[in-house]
Structure formats: C-alpha cells, structure tokens
Motif scaffolding. Sequence first.
Motif: not given
Length: 153
Positions: A29-46, A48-58
């Motif tokens: 039920g969480l907003d999908h755009t918010l979920l992508e922002l969460i994924k991108i921000r965590a991937s920036q901190i960590n 993780c180039a692979y996940c940054l590529d994936m989640h910015t594209k998504d």
Amino acid sequence: MEIRFDYTKAQPEAFQTLLKLEGYVRKSGLDHTLLELIKIRASQINGCAYCLDMHTKDARAMGETEQRLYMLNAWREAPFYTEAERAAIALTEAVTKISEAGVPQELYAQVRNHFDEGQFANLIMAINAINCWNRIAISTGMVPGDYQPAAHK
C-alpha cells in the motif's frame, strides 16, 4: 567488472524468500514512487551501482522526474520532496546507517506524523529489503547497465 557468481542459482530458495519480501513490500500500500526513492537513496548510501541503475530506470519509467532523481542525494536542500517523502528518506538513511545513531525518537515521531504504525512497519520492511539487495549485488559483483524496466509497475 564481472559477476562473481549467480546467487539465484547457487541458493534459489534464499533468492525466492527475498523475492517474497519484495512482493510483500510492493503490495503493502505504500506509494510506488516513494518505494523507488527509498531504494535509490539506500543504494546511494551503500554505493550499489547495480541497484542504482535498476531503480533510477524504474523510477523514470513510472514518471519520476530527472530533477528529483538528481537531487535525491541532497534532498535536505532540495524543495522537490513532500514532507512525507522527506520523513521516509530520513528514515531510510537512519536504518541504512543504523550503527551510527540508531533511529532517534524525533525521527520516529516525524515519520509517524505521516505514516501510521502499519505503514511504518512497511517502510522498515522496504528499507531492509533494499539494503539486503544492495549487499547481495555488491558481494556477488553484479554489473549495472543491462537492466530494462517492465512496461509498468
């Protein structure tokens, strides 16, 4: 860069278990755009180039703007995020770097101003899921660049 091994073949049951968590988060039920922002921000901190590529594209495929994606690393100084997004991004940072300061009571209260208890739990699940994916991708040497987003999410 080259992938070290395919963890999905080495331990398919573990991979399927993590996919179940990811599926839960997507249906939470969480907003999908918010979920992508969460994924991108965590991937920036960590880092993780692979996940940054994936989640910015998504995120782009879902209609997210380039401006918000570019500014996410400096979200505190950028006026492009809602208060609820800011709270979730701050929580993402705190949980991702939990050994530094935990999750302070003030941050918990800030997040709860925008999300109820169940949503808070779902945010924690989402943050933990992406941190897990980041650690797998980095540990196994996953190479960014080839990921293509689905038609819609």
